[in-house]
Motif scaffolding. Structure first.
Motif, mmCIF file in Angstrom:
data_model
loop_
_atom_site.group_PDB
_atom_site.id
_atom_site.type_symbol
_atom_site.label_atom_id
_atom_site.label_comp_id
_atom_site.label_asym_id
_atom_site.label_seq_id
_atom_site.Cartn_x
_atom_site.Cartn_y
_atom_site.Cartn_z
ATOM 1 N N MET A 13 3.708 2.874 -7.357
ATOM 2 C CA MET A 13 4.055 1.804 -8.285
ATOM 3 C C MET A 13 4.249 2.356 -9.690
ATOM 4 O O MET A 13 3.480 3.204 -10.150
ATOM 5 C CB MET A 13 2.961 0.733 -8.283
ATOM 6 N N LYS A 48 0.777 -1.235 0.000
ATOM 7 C CA LYS A 48 0.000 0.000 0.000
ATOM 8 C C LYS A 48 0.812 1.290 0.000
ATOM 9 O O LYS A 48 0.497 2.222 -0.731
ATOM 10 C CB LYS A 48 -0.969 -0.005 1.186
ATOM 11 N N CYS A 82 8.105 -3.429 -13.845
ATOM 12 C CA CYS A 82 7.360 -2.887 -12.723
ATOM 13 C C CYS A 82 8.373 -2.480 -11.652
ATOM 14 O O CYS A 82 9.373 -3.176 -11.450
ATOM 15 C CB CYS A 82 6.426 -3.986 -12.202
ATOM 16 N N ARG A 116 -4.034 0.141 -9.741
ATOM 17 C CA ARG A 116 -3.576 -0.835 -8.750
ATOM 18 C C ARG A 116 -4.780 -1.410 -8.016
ATOM 19 O O ARG A 116 -5.811 -0.740 -7.852
ATOM 20 C CB ARG A 116 -2.607 -0.178 -7.766
ATOM 21 N N GLU A 117 -4.613 -2.623 -7.568
ATOM 22 C CA GLU A 117 -5.636 -3.299 -6.766
ATOM 23 C C GLU A 117 -4.941 -3.740 -5.492
ATOM 24 O O GLU A 117 -4.338 -4.813 -5.433
ATOM 25 C CB GLU A 117 -6.229 -4.477 -7.529
ATOM 26 N N ASP A 118 -5.033 -2.897 -4.474
ATOM 27 C CA ASP A 118 -4.296 -3.166 -3.239
ATOM 28 C C ASP A 118 -4.785 -4.425 -2.538
ATOM 29 O O ASP A 118 -4.005 -5.106 -1.862
ATOM 30 C CB ASP A 118 -4.395 -1.965 -2.306
ATOM 31 N N SER A 178 -3.302 2.643 -16.392
ATOM 32 C CA SER A 178 -2.695 1.938 -15.267
ATOM 33 C C SER A 178 -3.565 2.077 -14.027
ATOM 34 O O SER A 178 -4.199 3.115 -13.813
ATOM 35 C CB SER A 178 -1.315 2.523 -14.952
ATOM 36 N N ASP A 225 -2.717 -6.898 -4.071
ATOM 37 C CA ASP A 225 -1.304 -6.539 -4.233
ATOM 38 C C ASP A 225 -0.888 -6.600 -5.701
ATOM 39 O O ASP A 225 0.157 -7.188 -6.044
ATOM 40 C CB ASP A 225 -0.399 -7.456 -3.399
ATOM 41 N N THR A 226 -1.702 -6.025 -6.553
ATOM 42 C CA THR A 226 -1.476 -6.107 -7.995
ATOM 43 C C THR A 226 -1.519 -4.731 -8.643
ATOM 44 O O THR A 226 -2.374 -3.902 -8.321
ATOM 45 C CB THR A 226 -2.538 -7.003 -8.657
ATOM 46 N N LEU A 227 -0.585 -4.515 -9.543
ATOM 47 C CA LEU A 227 -0.569 -3.359 -10.429
ATOM 48 C C LEU A 227 -0.813 -3.871 -11.836
ATOM 49 O O LEU A 227 -0.320 -4.938 -12.191
ATOM 50 C CB LEU A 227 0.798 -2.679 -10.362
ATOM 51 N N TRP A 228 -1.598 -3.158 -12.621
ATOM 52 C CA TRP A 228 -1.766 -3.576 -14.006
ATOM 53 C C TRP A 228 -1.703 -2.373 -14.932
ATOM 54 O O TRP A 228 -1.837 -1.235 -14.516
ATOM 55 C CB TRP A 228 -3.074 -4.357 -14.212
ATOM 56 N N ASN A 260 -4.146 5.522 -5.902
ATOM 57 C CA ASN A 260 -4.622 5.013 -7.192
ATOM 58 C C ASN A 260 -4.806 6.130 -8.226
ATOM 59 O O ASN A 260 -5.684 6.056 -9.086
ATOM 60 C CB ASN A 260 -5.917 4.226 -7.043
#
Length: 121
Positions: free
Chosen positions: A34, A30, A95, A71-73, A69, A76-79, A55
């Protein structure tokens, strides 16, 4: 420490789309800003995008309007979704994470993934 693993790269034709993922593990994801960087063959690594801990994304002008772009905290993912890909988007996409703020300077990043290849031709 934060471990980062990218996935989702591949080969596409110009105008195509890809979605890259970065899975984080280890320390709490968090607090980190990123980032996505990329390195084209024979070129230096360059900043592409970042997503703040709230975000909020930012993009290099070369990809603005084509890349998204987030993030999904919880996971724990960034896309990063890449649309209307061009041959000049070819490269290895990395990344990276930085605590306490975001940056376009690769020397200031705290952690890096191994990268995933994107080829547009």
């Amino acid at each position: 420490h934060v471990q980062l693993v990218e996935s989702g790269g591949g080969s596409v034709q110009p105008g195509g789309s890809l979605k890259l993922f970065c899975a984080a593990s280890g320390e709490n994801f968090k607090p980190y800003c990123m980032h996505w960087f990329r390195q084209a063959p024979g070129m230096e690594r360059e900043w592409v995008s970042w997503v703040t801990f709230t975000n909020s994304p930012a993009y290099d002008r070369s990809v603005r309007g084509r890349f998204t772009s987030a993030r999904e905290d919880a996971n724990d993912t960034l896309w990063m979704r890449m649309d209307n890909l061009k041959p000049e988007d070819t490269g290895i996409y990395y990344c990276a994470a930085k605590r306490r703020g975001c940056t376009t300077q690769e020397s200031l990043l705290d952690y890096w993934g191994q990268g995933t290849q994107v080829t547009v031709s």
